[in-house]
Design a protein around this motif. Structure first.
Motif, short mmCIF file in Angstrom:
data_model
loop_
_atom_site.label_atom_id
_atom_site.label_comp_id
_atom_site.label_asym_id
_atom_site.label_seq_id
_atom_site.Cartn_x
_atom_site.Cartn_y
_atom_site.Cartn_z
N GLY A 35 68.36 -59.46 9.57
CA GLY A 35 67.35 -59.34 10.36
C GLY A 35 67.27 -58.95 11.75
N ALA A 36 68.10 -57.71 11.92
CA ALA A 36 68.19 -57.03 13.24
C ALA A 36 67.03 -56.79 13.69
CB ALA A 36 68.94 -55.90 13.07
N THR A 37 66.65 -56.86 15.09
CA THR A 37 65.71 -56.22 15.93
C THR A 37 65.88 -54.65 16.02
OG1 THR A 37 66.95 -56.55 18.31
CG2 THR A 37 65.49 -58.33 17.20
N THR A 38 64.79 -54.08 16.38
CA THR A 38 64.98 -52.61 16.82
C THR A 38 66.16 -52.13 17.84
OG1 THR A 38 62.64 -52.34 16.19
CG2 THR A 38 63.76 -50.57 17.59
N GLU A 39 66.18 -53.08 18.84
CA GLU A 39 67.05 -53.01 19.99
C GLU A 39 68.62 -53.04 19.42
OE1 GLU A 39 68.35 -54.47 24.66
OE2 GLU A 39 66.69 -55.54 23.09
N GLN A 40 68.69 -54.03 18.63
CA GLN A 40 69.99 -54.24 17.96
C GLN A 40 70.33 -53.18 17.09
OE1 GLN A 40 69.01 -58.11 16.15
NE2 GLN A 40 70.05 -59.29 17.96
N LEU A 41 69.44 -52.81 16.07
CA LEU A 41 69.96 -51.55 15.39
C LEU A 41 70.15 -50.32 16.21
CD1 LEU A 41 67.22 -51.90 12.67
CD2 LEU A 41 69.50 -52.09 12.22
N GLU A 42 69.44 -50.15 17.44
CA GLU A 42 69.94 -48.90 18.16
C GLU A 42 71.49 -49.02 18.65
OE1 GLU A 42 66.85 -48.77 20.98
OE2 GLU A 42 65.29 -47.79 19.55
N ALA A 43 71.74 -50.29 18.91
CA ALA A 43 72.81 -50.47 19.60
C ALA A 43 74.23 -50.09 18.68
CB ALA A 43 73.08 -51.73 20.31
N LEU A 44 73.85 -50.78 17.28
CA LEU A 44 74.77 -50.83 16.17
C LEU A 44 74.75 -49.40 15.58
CD1 LEU A 44 74.04 -54.25 14.38
CD2 LEU A 44 76.15 -53.50 15.70
N GLN A 45 73.71 -48.59 15.63
CA GLN A 45 73.69 -47.36 15.40
C GLN A 45 74.69 -46.25 16.29
OE1 GLN A 45 72.38 -45.58 13.00
NE2 GLN A 45 72.51 -43.86 13.43
N ARG A 46 74.46 -46.70 17.48
CA ARG A 46 75.48 -45.82 18.63
C ARG A 46 76.86 -46.04 18.22
NH1 ARG A 46 71.58 -47.69 22.25
NH2 ARG A 46 72.98 -49.29 23.02
N TYR A 47 77.32 -47.40 18.05
CA TYR A 47 78.60 -48.03 17.64
C TYR A 47 79.08 -47.19 16.36
CZ TYR A 47 82.13 -50.75 15.37
OH TYR A 47 83.12 -51.27 14.72
N ALA A 48 78.24 -47.03 15.38
CA ALA A 48 78.52 -46.71 14.08
C ALA A 48 78.69 -45.13 14.15
CB ALA A 48 77.37 -46.99 12.96
N GLU A 49 77.77 -44.41 15.00
CA GLU A 49 78.03 -43.00 14.87
C GLU A 49 79.18 -42.58 15.53
OE1 GLU A 49 74.31 -41.68 17.45
OE2 GLU A 49 73.52 -41.64 15.50
N ALA A 50 79.99 -43.46 16.68
CA ALA A 50 81.05 -43.17 17.33
C ALA A 50 82.15 -43.55 16.40
CB ALA A 50 81.07 -44.17 18.56
N ILE A 51 82.25 -44.55 15.65
CA ILE A 51 83.33 -44.91 14.88
C ILE A 51 83.47 -43.90 13.73
CG2 ILE A 51 83.66 -47.01 15.45
CD1 ILE A 51 82.39 -48.09 12.70
N GLY A 52 82.34 -43.43 13.07
CA GLY A 52 82.12 -42.69 11.94
C GLY A 52 82.78 -41.30 12.49
N LEU A 53 82.74 -40.71 13.57
CA LEU A 53 83.39 -39.34 13.89
C LEU A 53 84.89 -39.81 14.30
CD1 LEU A 53 81.17 -37.43 16.38
CD2 LEU A 53 81.87 -36.89 13.86
N ALA A 54 85.00 -40.93 14.85
CA ALA A 54 86.46 -41.39 15.36
C ALA A 54 87.35 -41.54 14.06
CB ALA A 54 86.53 -42.74 15.96
N PHE A 55 86.67 -41.97 12.96
CA PHE A 55 87.32 -42.03 11.55
C PHE A 55 87.94 -40.68 11.07
CE2 PHE A 55 88.09 -42.85 7.23
CZ PHE A 55 88.64 -44.25 7.18
N GLN A 56 86.88 -39.75 11.14
CA GLN A 56 87.31 -38.44 10.74
C GLN A 56 88.35 -37.75 11.80
OE1 GLN A 56 86.48 -36.90 7.69
NE2 GLN A 56 88.25 -35.59 8.33
#
Length: 295
Positions: free
Chosen positions: A198-219
């Motif tokens: 049940g994430a809020t829009t603000e929480q989703l945005e923060a988690l999106q930034r996190y995910a984009e960073a680790i997605g590239l870091a993984f590669q």
């Protein structure tokens, strides 16, 4: 891996593996070969990073949230397994080794691998359709996974990757490729866990930034390991990217530059979680693991 993360990983892996086993157990008789190839592809030693991200992102918002997460995490892992089976095919990356074992088309045959991949892809959406959630949440989860998996996400990334062989890409082009091929499903894993909580829009945005960073870091870390590790440790052919003349972060930035890039992305991931407090510690530990792993 930190002891707490190891315990978390084992618990999630047990739940997700049980859900996947249950999902394919009815296949028998004329479907026995298909079931065997699917089972092999799902259980050949994966780290289950994407299921871990589903659980960790949900629990960053609701620490006691677990209901239904096994369905979501199993769906994500089913898509990931399908992508690896198809990526390894002779017409794609043409790999014989995955996680220290023969790839599915080597262990079985090419036709069985293609069909297993097809079945794993559709299984993912069946799992989400049957998950114990509201119809509205199911539609949101299915939309998220479909977008990340197809021609806007992972499949597009693979198409760009194949077209990049023997081509000179710049850093922006390389990042675009990997934001789709590797990053899209990682971002979806985080977003789907958050949606289930049940994430809020603000929480989703923060988690999106996190995910984009680790997605590239993984590669980036994959590219570093392709140069610095060995086949036995990696569980796949060391130096495969350079042998196929594919552009990598190491080929563009040099080894030290690629390591610096991984550290920069690691910092970005931690900064994105700043407002989520200690409940997001497992996400932080996963970011640490992604750039410290040896395989």
């Amino acid at each position: 891996m930190e002891p707490a993360l190891t315990a978390f990983s084992q618990r999630v892996k047990h739940a997700v593996d049980a859900r996947l086993e249950h999902a394919i157990e009815h296949l028998a008789g004329s479907g026995a070969q298909l079931k065997a190839a699917m089972h092999y592809s799902l259980t050949n030693g994966g780290k289950r990073v994407r299921p871990l991200l589903v659980y960790a992102s949900a629990q960053a918002l609701k620490p006691d949230q677990e209901d239904g997460l096994d369905w979501v995490a199993a769906a994500v892992e089913s898509i990931h397994a399908y992508s690896l089976v198809h990526d390894d095919l002779p017409a794609m990356d043409d790999d014989d080794l995955r996680r220290g074992k023969p790839t599915t088309h080597i262990a079985f045959d090419e036709a069985s691998a293609i069909l297993a991949g097809d079945a794993l892809q559709t299984l993912a959406f069946e799992l989400l359709a049957l998950a114990p959630f509201t119809a509205e949440l199911k539609v949101g989860l299915i939309t998220q996974l479909a977008s990340a998996s197809g021609a806007k996400g992972m499949v597009l990334g693979q198409a760009i990757d194949l077209a990049a062989v023997n081509q000179q890409l710049d850093l922006t082009q390389l990042e675009r490729m990997h934001r789709h091929k590797t990053g899209a499903l990682i971002c979806a894993s985080v977003a789907m866990g958050a949606l289930a909580a049940g994430a809020t829009t603000e929480q989703l945005e923060a988690l999106q930034r996190y995910a984009e960073a680790i997605g590239l870091a993984f590669q980036v870390q994959d590219d570093i390991l392709d140069v610095t590790s060995d086949t036995q440790t990696l569980g796949k052919q060391q130096g495969a990217d350079s042998s196929h003349n594919k552009p990598t972060y190491v080929s563009l930035l040099g080894l030290e530059g690629a390591k610096a890039k991984a550290q920069e992305l690691h910092r970005d991931a931690h900064q994105a979680l700043a407002r989520l407090g200690s409940a997001a510690d497992t996400l932080r530990q996963l970011a640490d693991y992604i750039i410290e792993r040896k395989a």
